[in-house]
Design an enzyme around this catalytic site. Structure first.
Site, PDB file in Angstrom:
ATOM      1  N   ASP A 251      10.984 -26.015   3.512  1.00  0.00           N
ATOM      2  CA  ASP A 251      10.799 -25.447   4.852  1.00  0.00           C
ATOM      3  C   ASP A 251       9.588 -24.519   4.875  1.00  0.00           C
ATOM      4  O   ASP A 251       8.880 -24.385   3.861  1.00  0.00           O
ATOM      5  CB  ASP A 251      12.070 -24.720   5.332  1.00  0.00           C
ATOM      6  CG  ASP A 251      12.260 -24.854   6.842  1.00  0.00           C
ATOM      7  OD1 ASP A 251      11.345 -24.464   7.589  1.00  0.00           O
ATOM      8  OD2 ASP A 251      13.320 -25.340   7.272  1.00  0.00           O
TER       9      ASP A 251
ATOM     10  N   HIS B 248       8.036 -27.657   9.831  1.00  0.00           N
ATOM     11  CA  HIS B 248       8.827 -26.879   8.868  1.00  0.00           C
ATOM     12  C   HIS B 248       8.311 -27.122   7.456  1.00  0.00           C
ATOM     13  O   HIS B 248       9.082 -27.389   6.533  1.00  0.00           O
ATOM     14  CB  HIS B 248      10.309 -27.241   8.973  1.00  0.00           C
ATOM     15  CG  HIS B 248      10.996 -26.583  10.141  1.00  0.00           C
ATOM     16  ND1 HIS B 248      11.264 -25.231  10.173  1.00  0.00           N
ATOM     17  CD2 HIS B 248      11.438 -27.086  11.317  1.00  0.00           C
ATOM     18  CE1 HIS B 248      11.865 -24.931  11.328  1.00  0.00           C
ATOM     19  NE2 HIS B 248      11.969 -26.032  12.046  1.00  0.00           N
TER      20      HIS B 248
ATOM     21  N   GLU C 213      11.428 -29.724  15.368  1.00  0.00           N
ATOM     22  CA  GLU C 213      10.583 -28.577  15.706  1.00  0.00           C
ATOM     23  C   GLU C 213       9.173 -28.668  15.121  1.00  0.00           C
ATOM     24  O   GLU C 213       8.735 -27.775  14.409  1.00  0.00           O
ATOM     25  CB  GLU C 213      11.276 -27.289  15.241  1.00  0.00           C
ATOM     26  CG  GLU C 213      12.595 -27.065  15.959  1.00  0.00           C
ATOM     27  CD  GLU C 213      13.320 -25.808  15.514  1.00  0.00           C
ATOM     28  OE1 GLU C 213      13.996 -25.206  16.354  1.00  0.00           O
ATOM     29  OE2 GLU C 213      13.214 -25.417  14.328  1.00  0.00           O
TER      30      GLU C 213
END
Ligand code: TNX
Length: 525
Positions: free
Chosen positions: A185, A257, A321
């Site tokens: 991440d 991420h 995202e």
């Protein structure tokens, strides 16, 4: 008053009857018939196995029980009386089991070793609840869903191999069979990749961590934070989970991420600029370049090693995202879009995902990704993990894509557990008490044909605000107990029996020293 009632019960039913009335199993079995009488089990009770393939399953149970009894491991053997006898019968559902307890002992028959393991989990609950005086009974049981998952984010905060194993112990006790391991991440890359040592050398460490809430704070702790697992450690975790009939599904995030990777290998980004491992929480603009061929080479090289470590059928490729703004200004991305006839940046992400899926298929694996991968169109073979509510999952199931439901409305265990938040540590937000988890309906808005695309259900545990293991387990427990009924016993959930069964689960948690949240037990919502 309560005491008087119990005394009256004892007088009417006899002691065995009273015990029998109180015991329960979580998740709810298909059939659970309690009879008069009890069979005593202690550390000296032999565990008799019919075939060699049950050896590991029996040994795990023997060790777990020894921990409870405070004794040496129970004996596993091939013959014996007054025993816990284990065998398999392939005509039962693969993960199903039957259990009979009578004067001769306990007999568990599983559809496979996994079924036997689940029978033993039920037996363990009965032993703990009765202090070894297990009531005579008959159980028939099998799960609703083939995918019963629990997720863990080790990027925002790192947990040691020993802690991960204890986490696996906890989920195994709830008959979970998938462990979704979120390994990369923005705040850290946590899996050793031999071809790119920089990933862990540089990408696993952030210079400091935000203090307070990501939405409002600008304060940092000034302390470097890092950690990663070697491939050897990961193989050990995979084996440990497999011994508990849990498949570990690794997640390698792309293209967003990904600041752990971008910090280590700046050429992965659109501009080649150095971008540090992130010290904040949230969604960053910095994502991998989807234009340059080197990004695809990198991803395939990483996945080649990931596949070697994790035998799981599914590999999770993230996909959530990822703001595509950088791609709009990137000549490589724009060139790629032109060359491939892609009409939007969303389609460019779909192109990346489809290429990676092809690679996984060529290596005998399937791909699963977060619901954002639907946005630019998705192949019919992609499996969708629905987190932005159930909408993505519902749409995907209607199109015939397989789905794992993990909606943040009901299954985000990083959310607060009470409305007032009084006495709760800082959390990301939201409000998810036990009752709401229990009310979750994975089949909402789906007809019978579409329902079969719901592979299962999973809770997600993101760790932006969770740095300690005791805190972690108190976010998981006891909400996971309620969830396990949704996963294993969807069609026989019963709000009437929830509370007494949750009360019994506390005894299991106490026996193993697993820290759990007390709000539900205190009647706080
Ligand atoms: C969204 S769920 C994320 C995570 C965060 C989480 C916090 C998902 C696929 N992405 O990166 O940790 O919200 O609840």
């Amino acid at each position: 008053m309560k005491k008087l009632l119990i005394l009256a019960l004892l007088a009417i039913q006899g002691i065995a009857g009273a015990i029998a009335a109180e015991v329960s199993i979580m998740p709810q079995p298909v059939k659970f018939e309690i009879q008069e009488g009890a069979f005593a089990i202690d550390a000296t009770t032999p565990i008799v196995i019919e075939g060699k393939e049950l050896q590991t399953t029996a040994k795990v149970f023997a060790a777990d029980m020894a921990e409870f009894f405070g004794s040496k491991a129970m004996k596993v053997c091939r013959k014996g009386n007054d025993a816990i006898s284990l065998s398999t019968d392939a005509t039962l559902a693969a993960e199903g089991y039957t259990m009979q307890v009578n004067a001769e002992g306990v007999k568990i028959v599983g559809g496979s070793a996994a079924g036997v393991f689940y029978g033993l989990q039920s037996l363990r609950q009965l032993i703990i609840q009765t202090n070894g005086e297990v009531p005579y009974c008959k159980i028939e049981d099998e799960p609703t869903f083939v995918y019963r998952g629990v997720h863990l984010d080790v990027c925002r905060h790192f947990f040691t191999v020993e802690e991960v194993k204890e986490y696996i112990d906890i989920i195994a006790a709830h008959k979970i069979n998938r462990f979704h391991f979120h390994l990369t991440d923005d705040q850290g890359w946590r899996i050793e990749i031999k071809r790119y040592p920089e990933l862990t050398k540089v990408g696993s460490v952030r210079t400091e961590t935000l203090i307070g809430h990501g939405g409002t704070s600008n304060e940092y702790d000034g302390t470097p934070y890092g950690g990663y697992y070697t491939q050897k450690q990961l193989r050990d975790i995979v084996k440990y989970a497999a011994e508990r009939h849990i498949v570990v599904i690794p997640e390698i995030e792309m293209p967003g991420h990904a600041r752990g990777a971008l910090a280590a290998l700046p050429w992965l980004g659109c501009t080649d600029d150095y971008i540090p491992v992130w010290t904040r929480w949230g969604v960053t603009q910095e994502i991998m370049c989807a234009g340059k061929e080197t990004t695809y080479e990198f991803l395939e090289n990483v996945l080649a090693e990931v596949i070697e470590i994790f035998p799981s059928e599914y590999i999770h490729i993230g996909g959530d995202e990822a703001p595509r703004n950088r791609w709009k200004e990137c000549p490589h991305c724009q060139e790629r879009m032109k060359a491939e006839g892609l009409l939007s940046e969303a389609e460019l992400q779909s192109y990346l995902v489809a290429r990676i899926e092809k690679y996984l298929h060529a290596h005998g694996r399937k791909m699963i990704g977060w619901d954002e991968i639907l946005e630019g169109g998705v192949t019919p073979t992609a499996t969708i993990m629905s987190w932005q509510g159930a909408r993505g999952g519902i749409n995907a199931a209607k199109k015939g894509n397989y789905v794992v439901m993990t909606p943040n409305s009901h299954l985000y265990f990083d959310f607060y557990q009470t409305e007032t938040k009084e006495g709760e540590p800082l959390a990301i937000g939201g409000y998810l008490p036990v009752e709401k988890v229990y009310q979750y309906n994975p089949y909402r808005k789906l007809n019978d044909d579409e329902k079969k695309y719901i592979l299962g259900v999973q809770c997600n545990l993101w760790t932006e605000y969770i740095g300690e293991f005791d805190h972690l387990t108190s976010m998981l427990l006891p909400r996971l107990a309620a969830l396990s009924d949704v996963q294993w016993a969807e069609n026989r959930r019963n709000e009437q029996t929830l509370r007494p069964r949750m009360e019994q689960m506390r005894k299991l948690y106490d026996a193993y020293g697993w820290n759990y949240a007390k709000f539900y037990y205190e009647g706080r919502k």
